[in-house]
Design a protein around this motif. Structure first.
Motif, PDB file in Angstrom:
ATOM      1  N   ASP A   1       5.000   6.204  -3.282  1.00  0.00           N
ATOM      2  CA  ASP A   1       4.338   5.270  -4.184  1.00  0.00           C
ATOM      3  C   ASP A   1       5.243   4.076  -4.436  1.00  0.00           C
ATOM      4  O   ASP A   1       6.458   4.250  -4.647  1.00  0.00           O
ATOM      5  N   PRO A   2       4.700   2.847  -4.442  1.00  0.00           N
ATOM      6  CA  PRO A   2       5.548   1.664  -4.610  1.00  0.00           C
ATOM      7  C   PRO A   2       6.259   1.571  -5.949  1.00  0.00           C
ATOM      8  O   PRO A   2       7.197   0.774  -6.103  1.00  0.00           O
TER       9      PRO A   2
ATOM     10  N   VAL B   1       0.833  -1.200   0.000  1.00  0.00           N
ATOM     11  CA  VAL B   1       0.000   0.000   0.000  1.00  0.00           C
ATOM     12  C   VAL B   1       0.869   1.252   0.000  1.00  0.00           C
ATOM     13  O   VAL B   1       1.647   1.493   0.933  1.00  0.00           O
ATOM     14  N   GLY B   2       0.746   2.061  -1.036  1.00  0.00           N
ATOM     15  CA  GLY B   2       1.397   3.362  -1.042  1.00  0.00           C
ATOM     16  C   GLY B   2       0.677   4.297  -0.088  1.00  0.00           C
ATOM     17  O   GLY B   2      -0.544   4.450  -0.168  1.00  0.00           O
ATOM     18  N   ILE B   3       1.442   4.921   0.818  1.00  0.00           N
ATOM     19  CA  ILE B   3       0.801   5.751   1.850  1.00  0.00           C
ATOM     20  C   ILE B   3       1.108   7.236   1.678  1.00  0.00           C
ATOM     21  O   ILE B   3       0.825   8.044   2.555  1.00  0.00           O
ATOM     22  N   GLY B   4       1.684   7.606   0.517  1.00  0.00           N
ATOM     23  CA  GLY B   4       1.992   9.009   0.321  1.00  0.00           C
ATOM     24  C   GLY B   4       3.163   9.447   1.185  1.00  0.00           C
ATOM     25  O   GLY B   4       3.878   8.629   1.764  1.00  0.00           O
TER      26      GLY B   4
ATOM     27  N   VAL C   1      10.827  -7.388  -3.300  1.00  0.00           N
ATOM     28  CA  VAL C   1      11.015  -8.273  -2.140  1.00  0.00           C
ATOM     29  C   VAL C   1       9.819  -9.189  -1.978  1.00  0.00           C
ATOM     30  O   VAL C   1       9.966 -10.412  -1.808  1.00  0.00           O
ATOM     31  N   VAL C   2       8.613  -8.653  -2.029  1.00  0.00           N
ATOM     32  CA  VAL C   2       7.419  -9.468  -1.845  1.00  0.00           C
ATOM     33  C   VAL C   2       7.289 -10.495  -2.963  1.00  0.00           C
ATOM     34  O   VAL C   2       6.840 -11.639  -2.740  1.00  0.00           O
ATOM     35  N   ASP C   3       7.687 -10.135  -4.172  1.00  0.00           N
ATOM     36  CA  ASP C   3       7.623 -11.074  -5.282  1.00  0.00           C
ATOM     37  C   ASP C   3       8.444 -12.329  -5.007  1.00  0.00           C
ATOM     38  O   ASP C   3       8.121 -13.416  -5.503  1.00  0.00           O
ATOM     39  N   ARG C   4       9.520 -12.180  -4.211  1.00  0.00           N
ATOM     40  CA  ARG C   4      10.351 -13.334  -3.854  1.00  0.00           C
ATOM     41  C   ARG C   4       9.638 -14.281  -2.887  1.00  0.00           C
ATOM     42  O   ARG C   4      10.064 -15.424  -2.720  1.00  0.00           O
ATOM     43  N   LEU C   5       8.596 -13.810  -2.212  1.00  0.00           N
ATOM     44  CA  LEU C   5       7.954 -14.603  -1.168  1.00  0.00           C
ATOM     45  C   LEU C   5       7.032 -15.689  -1.718  1.00  0.00           C
ATOM     46  O   LEU C   5       6.650 -16.614  -0.992  1.00  0.00           O
ATOM     47  N   GLY C   6       6.619 -15.556  -2.968  1.00  0.00           N
ATOM     48  CA  GLY C   6       5.775 -16.571  -3.568  1.00  0.00           C
ATOM     49  C   GLY C   6       4.360 -16.610  -3.034  1.00  0.00           C
ATOM     50  O   GLY C   6       3.726 -17.674  -3.024  1.00  0.00           O
ATOM     51  N   VAL C   7       3.843 -15.454  -2.576  1.00  0.00           N
ATOM     52  CA  VAL C   7       2.472 -15.387  -2.070  1.00  0.00           C
ATOM     53  C   VAL C   7       1.668 -14.442  -2.960  1.00  0.00           C
ATOM     54  O   VAL C   7       2.235 -13.560  -3.613  1.00  0.00           O
ATOM     55  N   PRO C   8       0.352 -14.584  -3.004  1.00  0.00           N
ATOM     56  CA  PRO C   8      -0.464 -13.640  -3.778  1.00  0.00           C
ATOM     57  C   PRO C   8      -0.361 -12.234  -3.180  1.00  0.00           C
ATOM     58  O   PRO C   8      -0.378 -12.065  -1.963  1.00  0.00           O
ATOM     59  N   TYR C   9      -0.283 -11.229  -4.046  1.00  0.00           N
ATOM     60  CA  TYR C   9      -0.225  -9.854  -3.552  1.00  0.00           C
ATOM     61  C   TYR C   9      -0.814  -8.907  -4.580  1.00  0.00           C
ATOM     62  O   TYR C   9      -0.895  -9.218  -5.775  1.00  0.00           O
ATOM     63  N   ASP C  10      -1.232  -7.756  -4.099  1.00  0.00           N
ATOM     64  CA  ASP C  10      -1.623  -6.680  -4.998  1.00  0.00           C
ATOM     65  C   ASP C  10      -0.949  -5.393  -4.536  1.00  0.00           C
ATOM     66  O   ASP C  10      -0.328  -5.335  -3.462  1.00  0.00           O
TER      67      ASP C  10
END
Length: 242
Positions: A108-109, A7-10, A118-127
């Motif tokens: 912004d991400p 989540v981008g938090i500004g 980093v999260v892409d390396r975790l192998g879990v669903p994400y948005d």
């Protein structure tokens, strides 16, 4: 089942979008990197989570090789090693605590942030949810358009600035430049500079680069004194008359 929301938090808690607030409030907990006892950005994330009634779990951030002499493949390798270490630390926590997990990204991400990789390396669903970026705030606070009519703008870092200018770019947004590499450039440049956009310590300086260098350095120190940290972003444009 674990799912992740990035989540981008500004650049200030007041810039949280409604979408971002709902996403964070719907998480079981939020993971944040702990960079030390005096990390003001961790404190801001804690405040956001407390306001939304969500637990924040701090994970000690792995060390990163920040040798200024690193370049090319060595620099890329050091960053990849750091990302791998972060992924391992976060993955260990997710194994122990599955659920709906949030990561709160300053700005912004999409712009010079490692969380998606980093999260892409975790192998879990994400948005991924966008946030108000420092680029947008820079333009708004200085009341400028980042590109001239029909012209491109290059977004780069202080580390790469000299190479990009040598390649012929003359309209650039520069991030992550704590050493003010713009001051080492030849030629006549205009600058629209900002530090700590959106924070109480926000500072803005604009003008001919050669004329405002001292003002920028003084403003950086004021921002650091006010917020405990400094993040610079600036638009650099070759003077059309030079």
């Amino acid at each position: 089942m674990t799912t992740v929301r990035i989540v981008g938090i500004g650049c200030h808690p007041g810039q949280l979008t409604l979408e971002a607030r709902e996403a964070i409030a719907g998480c079981d907990y939020v993971i944040a990197a702990d960079k030390g006892p005096d990390d003001p950005l961790l404190a801001l994330r804690r405040g956001i989570c407390a306001d939304l009634g969500v637990e924040l779990v701090a994970v000690q951030d792995p060390p990163r090789d920040r040798d200024p002499g690193l370049g090319g493949a060595d620099y890329d390798g050091a960053v990849l090693d750091w990302h791998d270490a972060r992924a391992a630390a976060y993955g260990s926590l997710l194994d122990r605590r599955p659920g709906r997990v949030g990561f709160l990204v300053w700005g912004d991400p999409a712009f010079y942030d490692s969380t998606i990789r980093v999260v892409d390396r975790l192998g879990v669903p994400y948005d991924v949810l966008p946030g108000v970026s420092a680029l947008s705030l820079l333009a708004a606070r200085h009341r400028v358009v980042l590109h001239e009519v029909g012209r491109p703008v290059l977004v780069t870092t202080g580390r790469r600035l000299a190479d990009e200018v040598a390649a012929g770019h003359d309209n650039l947004v520069v991030m992550l430049d704590g050493r003010l590499q713009a001051t080492l450039l030849d030629g006549d440049w205009d600058i629209w500079w900002a530090a700590n956009l959106g924070s109480p310590g926000q500072e803005l300086v604009a003008g001919r680069l050669a004329d405002v260098v001292d003002a920028i350095r003084a403003a950086r120190e004021r921002a650091r004194d006010a917020d405990g940290w400094v993040m610079d972003t600036y638009l650099l444009r070759r003077n059309s008359q030079s």
